[in-house]
Design a protein around this motif. Sequence first.
Motif, PDB file in Angstrom:
ATOM      1  N   PRO A 106       0.808  -1.228   0.000  1.00 22.69           N
ATOM      2  CA  PRO A 106       0.000   0.000   0.000  1.00 22.69           C
ATOM      3  C   PRO A 106       0.842   1.280   0.000  1.00 22.69           C
ATOM      4  O   PRO A 106       0.381   2.325  -0.433  1.00 22.69           O
ATOM      5  CB  PRO A 106      -0.822  -0.114   1.285  1.00 22.69           C
ATOM      6  CG  PRO A 106      -0.880  -1.577   1.566  1.00 22.69           C
ATOM      7  CD  PRO A 106       0.429  -2.134   1.083  1.00 22.69           C
ATOM      8  N   GLY A 107       2.087   1.186   0.435  1.00 25.61           N
ATOM      9  CA  GLY A 107       2.954   2.361   0.496  1.00 25.61           C
ATOM     10  C   GLY A 107       3.394   2.898  -0.851  1.00 25.61           C
ATOM     11  O   GLY A 107       3.959   3.985  -0.920  1.00 25.61           O
ATOM     12  N   VAL A 108       3.152   2.166  -1.939  1.00 19.52           N
ATOM     13  CA  VAL A 108       3.548   2.673  -3.255  1.00 19.52           C
ATOM     14  C   VAL A 108       2.505   3.628  -3.832  1.00 19.52           C
ATOM     15  O   VAL A 108       2.685   4.132  -4.940  1.00 19.52           O
ATOM     16  CB  VAL A 108       3.832   1.531  -4.266  1.00 19.52           C
ATOM     17  CG1 VAL A 108       4.933   0.625  -3.780  1.00 19.52           C
ATOM     18  CG2 VAL A 108       2.578   0.759  -4.599  1.00 19.52           C
ATOM     19  N   ASP A 109       1.460   3.894  -3.089  1.00 20.56           N
ATOM     20  CA  ASP A 109       0.369   4.757  -3.547  1.00 20.56           C
ATOM     21  C   ASP A 109       0.899   6.074  -4.125  1.00 20.56           C
ATOM     22  O   ASP A 109       0.687   6.393  -5.293  1.00 20.56           O
ATOM     23  CB  ASP A 109      -0.585   5.011  -2.377  1.00 20.56           C
ATOM     24  CG  ASP A 109      -1.753   5.915  -2.725  1.00 20.56           C
ATOM     25  OD1 ASP A 109      -1.931   6.246  -3.911  1.00 20.56           O
ATOM     26  OD2 ASP A 109      -2.493   6.298  -1.804  1.00 20.56           O
ATOM     27  N   TRP A 110       1.589   6.840  -3.325  1.00 23.58           N
ATOM     28  CA  TRP A 110       2.044   8.152  -3.775  1.00 23.58           C
ATOM     29  C   TRP A 110       3.175   8.046  -4.791  1.00 23.58           C
ATOM     30  O   TRP A 110       3.326   8.918  -5.643  1.00 23.58           O
ATOM     31  CB  TRP A 110       2.454   9.004  -2.582  1.00 23.58           C
ATOM     32  CG  TRP A 110       1.277   9.550  -1.830  1.00 23.58           C
ATOM     33  CD1 TRP A 110      -0.027   9.166  -1.954  1.00 23.58           C
ATOM     34  CD2 TRP A 110       1.296  10.573  -0.849  1.00 23.58           C
ATOM     35  NE1 TRP A 110      -0.818   9.881  -1.104  1.00 23.58           N
ATOM     36  CE2 TRP A 110      -0.031  10.759  -0.404  1.00 23.58           C
ATOM     37  CE3 TRP A 110       2.293  11.342  -0.283  1.00 23.58           C
ATOM     38  CZ2 TRP A 110      -0.376  11.688   0.558  1.00 23.58           C
ATOM     39  CZ3 TRP A 110       1.950  12.265   0.680  1.00 23.58           C
ATOM     40  CH2 TRP A 110       0.635  12.437   1.090  1.00 23.58           C
TER      41      TRP A 110
END
Length: 199
Positions: A106-110
């Motif tokens: 989920p941390g690859v969102d930005w």
Amino acid sequence: MTDLAELGETIKAALPAAVSNASIAFGELTLTVDAAKIVEVVRFLRDDPRCRFISPIDVTAVDYPGRANRFDVVWHFLSPSLNTRIRLRAEASETTQVPSLIDLFPGVDWFEREAYDLYGVIFTGHPDMRRILTDYGFDGHPLRKDFPLSGFVEVRYDDDEKRVVYEPVRLNQEFRKFDFLSPWEGADYPLPGDEKRSE
């Protein structure tokens, strides 16, 4: 630290249809992967006990406008247990839809939003694929090499209107060519006033 060449061969053997090349540069393993199979590759790198790349570091792109697949989409991951970084590289065109890794990390969102905003790389399956650094009405993608250096519009705050206004770019002076020769090296042609030197 692990043997990078051996790790690269292990990954290539496990994913022969997805990984086409493994190389080592600057102390990091780089895998060339098929963009459509990036989720499969990253899932293997995360879950396989020989890899354990559990920390995404960055997602970005590199623009090569002379190629048919003009972008290299690049992912960096870290394996704390192996104390190793890995770089994944996949070619993509302006219309290639690269699968999003947001379900795995989920941390690859930005990171993915930034690559979309600045390069125009489209990640399918991303729940919020919109601009993150430029304005929503921004025209173009500013890190593409064919983006004009002056941009298309300029933004300023207008005190009279008490709001931000957008105006077409105005260049206040004409293009000038500068001669950046070093005064210690001299020019290959006579400069004004140097006529006497040749006598």
